[in-house]
Design a protein around this motif. Sequence first.
Motif, PDB file in Angstrom:
ATOM      1  N   LEU A   1      32.541  45.164  36.647  1.00 19.97           N
ATOM      2  CA  LEU A   1      32.390  43.823  37.226  1.00 19.97           C
ATOM      3  C   LEU A   1      32.671  43.846  38.725  1.00 19.97           C
ATOM      4  O   LEU A   1      32.115  43.061  39.485  1.00 19.97           O
ATOM      5  CB  LEU A   1      33.356  42.829  36.565  1.00 19.97           C
ATOM      6  N   ILE A   2      33.563  44.730  39.122  1.00 20.48           N
ATOM      7  CA  ILE A   2      33.982  44.764  40.527  1.00 20.48           C
ATOM      8  C   ILE A   2      32.861  45.293  41.420  1.00 20.48           C
ATOM      9  O   ILE A   2      32.596  44.743  42.482  1.00 20.48           O
ATOM     10  CB  ILE A   2      35.284  45.598  40.683  1.00 20.48           C
ATOM     11  N   ASP A   3      32.200  46.349  40.972  1.00 20.67           N
ATOM     12  CA  ASP A   3      31.088  46.897  41.770  1.00 20.67           C
ATOM     13  C   ASP A   3      30.216  47.786  40.881  1.00 20.67           C
ATOM     14  O   ASP A   3      30.765  48.625  40.162  1.00 20.67           O
ATOM     15  CB  ASP A   3      31.665  47.731  42.941  1.00 20.67           C
ATOM     16  N   PRO A   4      28.893  47.611  40.947  1.00 24.47           N
ATOM     17  CA  PRO A   4      28.022  48.475  40.133  1.00 24.47           C
ATOM     18  C   PRO A   4      28.127  49.940  40.552  1.00 24.47           C
ATOM     19  O   PRO A   4      27.872  50.840  39.757  1.00 24.47           O
ATOM     20  CB  PRO A   4      26.614  47.923  40.386  1.00 24.47           C
ATOM     21  N   ASP A   5      28.531  50.171  41.777  1.00 19.67           N
ATOM     22  CA  ASP A   5      28.767  51.539  42.250  1.00 19.67           C
ATOM     23  C   ASP A   5      30.198  51.924  41.854  1.00 19.67           C
ATOM     24  O   ASP A   5      31.177  51.408  42.393  1.00 19.67           O
ATOM     25  CB  ASP A   5      28.581  51.581  43.778  1.00 19.67           C
ATOM     26  N   THR A   6      30.309  52.828  40.880  1.00 22.34           N
ATOM     27  CA  THR A   6      31.627  53.134  40.305  1.00 22.34           C
ATOM     28  C   THR A   6      32.626  53.633  41.344  1.00 22.34           C
ATOM     29  O   THR A   6      33.797  53.240  41.322  1.00 22.34           O
ATOM     30  CB  THR A   6      31.489  54.171  39.170  1.00 22.34           C
ATOM     31  N   ASP A   7      32.180  54.473  42.248  1.00 15.95           N
ATOM     32  CA  ASP A   7      33.113  54.993  43.253  1.00 15.95           C
ATOM     33  C   ASP A   7      33.690  53.869  44.109  1.00 15.95           C
ATOM     34  O   ASP A   7      34.894  53.823  44.375  1.00 15.95           O
ATOM     35  CB  ASP A   7      32.404  56.008  44.168  1.00 15.95           C
ATOM     36  N   ALA A   8      32.807  52.938  44.482  1.00 14.85           N
ATOM     37  CA  ALA A   8      33.264  51.812  45.301  1.00 14.85           C
ATOM     38  C   ALA A   8      34.219  50.940  44.488  1.00 14.85           C
ATOM     39  O   ALA A   8      35.235  50.458  45.008  1.00 14.85           O
ATOM     40  CB  ALA A   8      32.064  50.990  45.773  1.00 14.85           C
ATOM     41  N   ALA A   9      33.918  50.761  43.202  1.00  9.99           N
ATOM     42  CA  ALA A   9      34.776  49.937  42.344  1.00  9.99           C
ATOM     43  C   ALA A   9      36.156  50.568  42.199  1.00  9.99           C
ATOM     44  O   ALA A   9      37.181  49.887  42.293  1.00  9.99           O
ATOM     45  CB  ALA A   9      34.118  49.749  40.974  1.00  9.99           C
TER      46      ALA A   9
ATOM     47  N   ALA B   1      43.083  50.223  45.492  1.00  5.11           N
ATOM     48  CA  ALA B   1      43.790  49.600  46.618  1.00  5.11           C
ATOM     49  C   ALA B   1      44.649  48.437  46.107  1.00  5.11           C
ATOM     50  O   ALA B   1      45.772  48.231  46.582  1.00  5.11           O
ATOM     51  CB  ALA B   1      42.794  49.121  47.668  1.00  5.11           C
ATOM     52  N   GLN B   2      44.132  47.694  45.138  1.00  4.65           N
ATOM     53  CA  GLN B   2      44.914  46.578  44.584  1.00  4.65           C
ATOM     54  C   GLN B   2      46.098  47.091  43.772  1.00  4.65           C
ATOM     55  O   GLN B   2      47.190  46.541  43.836  1.00  4.65           O
ATOM     56  CB  GLN B   2      44.033  45.676  43.704  1.00  4.65           C
ATOM     57  N   LEU B   3      45.848  48.137  43.015  1.00  4.91           N
ATOM     58  CA  LEU B   3      46.919  48.679  42.178  1.00  4.91           C
ATOM     59  C   LEU B   3      48.061  49.217  43.043  1.00  4.91           C
ATOM     60  O   LEU B   3      49.237  49.065  42.701  1.00  4.91           O
ATOM     61  CB  LEU B   3      46.366  49.790  41.279  1.00  4.91           C
ATOM     62  N   THR B   4      47.695  49.830  44.160  1.00  2.00           N
ATOM     63  CA  THR B   4      48.707  50.353  45.082  1.00  2.00           C
ATOM     64  C   THR B   4      49.618  49.235  45.566  1.00  2.00           C
ATOM     65  O   THR B   4      50.799  49.445  45.812  1.00  2.00           O
ATOM     66  CB  THR B   4      48.016  51.021  46.292  1.00  2.00           C
TER      67      THR B   4
ATOM     68  N   LEU C   1      37.559  41.271  41.547  1.00  2.00           N
ATOM     69  CA  LEU C   1      38.622  41.991  42.243  1.00  2.00           C
ATOM     70  C   LEU C   1      39.778  41.017  42.515  1.00  2.00           C
ATOM     71  O   LEU C   1      40.953  41.382  42.409  1.00  2.00           O
ATOM     72  CB  LEU C   1      38.080  42.566  43.555  1.00  2.00           C
ATOM     73  N   GLY C   2      39.415  39.775  42.814  1.00  2.00           N
ATOM     74  CA  GLY C   2      40.422  38.734  43.040  1.00  2.00           C
ATOM     75  C   GLY C   2      41.249  38.486  41.791  1.00  2.00           C
ATOM     76  O   GLY C   2      42.471  38.291  41.863  1.00  2.00           O
ATOM     77  N   LEU C   3      40.583  38.509  40.645  1.00  2.00           N
ATOM     78  CA  LEU C   3      41.315  38.349  39.378  1.00  2.00           C
ATOM     79  C   LEU C   3      42.313  39.493  39.223  1.00  2.00           C
ATOM     80  O   LEU C   3      43.497  39.282  38.928  1.00  2.00           O
ATOM     81  CB  LEU C   3      40.323  38.345  38.199  1.00  2.00           C
ATOM     82  N   TYR C   4      41.824  40.705  39.445  1.00  2.00           N
ATOM     83  CA  TYR C   4      42.687  41.882  39.286  1.00  2.00           C
ATOM     84  C   TYR C   4      43.902  41.788  40.219  1.00  2.00           C
ATOM     85  O   TYR C   4      45.042  41.989  39.807  1.00  2.00           O
ATOM     86  CB  TYR C   4      41.879  43.143  39.561  1.00  2.00           C
ATOM     87  N   ARG C   5      43.617  41.443  41.462  1.00  2.00           N
ATOM     88  CA  ARG C   5      44.674  41.329  42.460  1.00  2.00           C
ATOM     89  C   ARG C   5      45.753  40.344  41.993  1.00  2.00           C
ATOM     90  O   ARG C   5      46.944  40.607  42.097  1.00  2.00           O
ATOM     91  CB  ARG C   5      44.038  40.832  43.764  1.00  2.00           C
ATOM     92  N   ARG C   6      45.297  39.215  41.443  1.00  2.00           N
ATOM     93  CA  ARG C   6      46.261  38.192  41.035  1.00  2.00           C
ATOM     94  C   ARG C   6      47.066  38.599  39.801  1.00  2.00           C
ATOM     95  O   ARG C   6      48.235  38.245  39.674  1.00  2.00           O
ATOM     96  CB  ARG C   6      45.547  36.864  40.839  1.00  2.00           C
ATOM     97  N   VAL C   7      46.439  39.330  38.896  1.00  2.00           N
ATOM     98  CA  VAL C   7      47.204  39.798  37.737  1.00  2.00           C
ATOM     99  C   VAL C   7      48.249  40.820  38.200  1.00  2.00           C
ATOM    100  O   VAL C   7      49.394  40.799  37.747  1.00  2.00           O
ATOM    101  CB  VAL C   7      46.283  40.383  36.637  1.00  2.00           C
TER     102      VAL C   7
END
Length: 484
Positions: free
Chosen positions: A314-322, A328-331, A226-232
Amino acid sequence: MTAATPLSELFEFDDSYARAVPSLSVAWKAAAFPAPRLLVLNEELAAELGVDAEALCGPAGVALLVGQEVPEGVTTVAQAYAGHQFGTYVPRLGDGRALLLGEVVDTADRRRDLHLKGAGRTPFARGGDGKAAVGPMLREYVMGEAMHALGIPTTRALAVLATGEQIARETLLPGALLVRVAASHLRVGTFQYVAATGDSDVLRALADHAIARHHPDALEDPNPYLGLYRRVVDVQADLIARWMLVGFIHGVMNTDNMTISGETIDYGPCAFVDAFDPATKFSSIDHRGRYAYGNQPRIAQWNLARLGETLLPLIDPDTDAAVEAASAQLTRFAERYEAAWQEGLAAKFGLPEPDPELTRAFLELLHVEKADFTQAFRWLSAQLRGTPARDRFLDREAFDAWSVRWEAALGPDRAAVADAMDRVNPVYIPRNHKVEEALDAATAGDLAPLHRLLDVLARPFDERPGLQEYAEPGGGPHVTYCGT
Ligand code: AMP
Ligand code: MG
């Protein structure tokens, strides 16, 4: 070193990408070229890479730059990637005409890819001939250098070489090869390619490589992916704001042309706006204006949504949580972009702090009057030095009314404000007609206009006598072609 420098002493290549994710590239050799010859060499960049420019001009240097002779143990590879092209998903794009020569650690200890574009057909070539023409490769050189000099993260060209071939486009054109330097060639499309295979081990290895290479501080986050995503998201929001602040239109913001590093990549039908208009587009293939100037932030966010989808497992095995975490990061993209844009605008106007309403009013005036976006900010700083800008506008009263509010918002030391504005507002951008003129001359064998243009663009903020023609818009509609 001399022109006789042996191959092994030019660069010390590494292949961390091929080792980290071996299934994402294929070993491939460059085509043989009849008479390779250097057209331009970027000496400043060569120095940054720690390689002797003179040695690169010698026979071993040229043989290396066209991928003909590589040091023992070095394997050139074509990289796989997918991508959304104009919104349509293409599962297998990849380096159709490009090869990764290797990775070099530069003099500032940064790992950088050396990549050859126009090196012949690869297994990803589909219908293409694998080749490139002199004009488009020099265009990539010029645009990358212009962006670099403007302080905008970008890949850069180390060299363009003529191959000695004629290649078939609408007419026969001299063939060329571009040697590109990039923080990496990890693209949103690289992640899409892996996600589509469903191989979570490779996806994890790719993400780990991206983190180590570009965003190592993500490892300190509770969830590094999630940190990677946030930084990109962050680096892309900042990058697009930088583009918008200088009026740059990429032209082909497909997901395969968006980097994980935050560098601008793949200069095709790109150009800078003259008259300020969010609807401006130049590319002949962008019929609907998907990649028009004012659409770029929205498109970047759309592309980043595609990246987010690939990272979900990779972010979360639970798809809804992922999905929730990634959304939230995309927003945040819109907020981050807006903040970077407003801060950049404040600097362009010499304002001590952002004033969205005031700056928007000026941009609206520019839009209505079809005034030149680049020149307008130099008119404003000139006004602070005693040359009123009002005569530049058709509606002088409208400008006057705005100008009173603007000047009231500035700090007391007008000379200092004007100087600060001139440090962020370029005089010289790659004006479309000057770029075309230089490329046409180079295609016909005369490199002098190209060198002159590169020289002008290397110092975009310093107004110099005798260069007025480089500061003026060309007039008339401009169309850029796909540039393959
Ligand atoms: P681009 O539009 O340059 O981002 O390229 C999109 C895709 O087309 C990439 O997979 C390129 O490798 C491929 N491509 C572009 N031109 C050629 C060509 N002349 N030969 C083979 N592949 C090409
Ligand atoms: Mg591309």
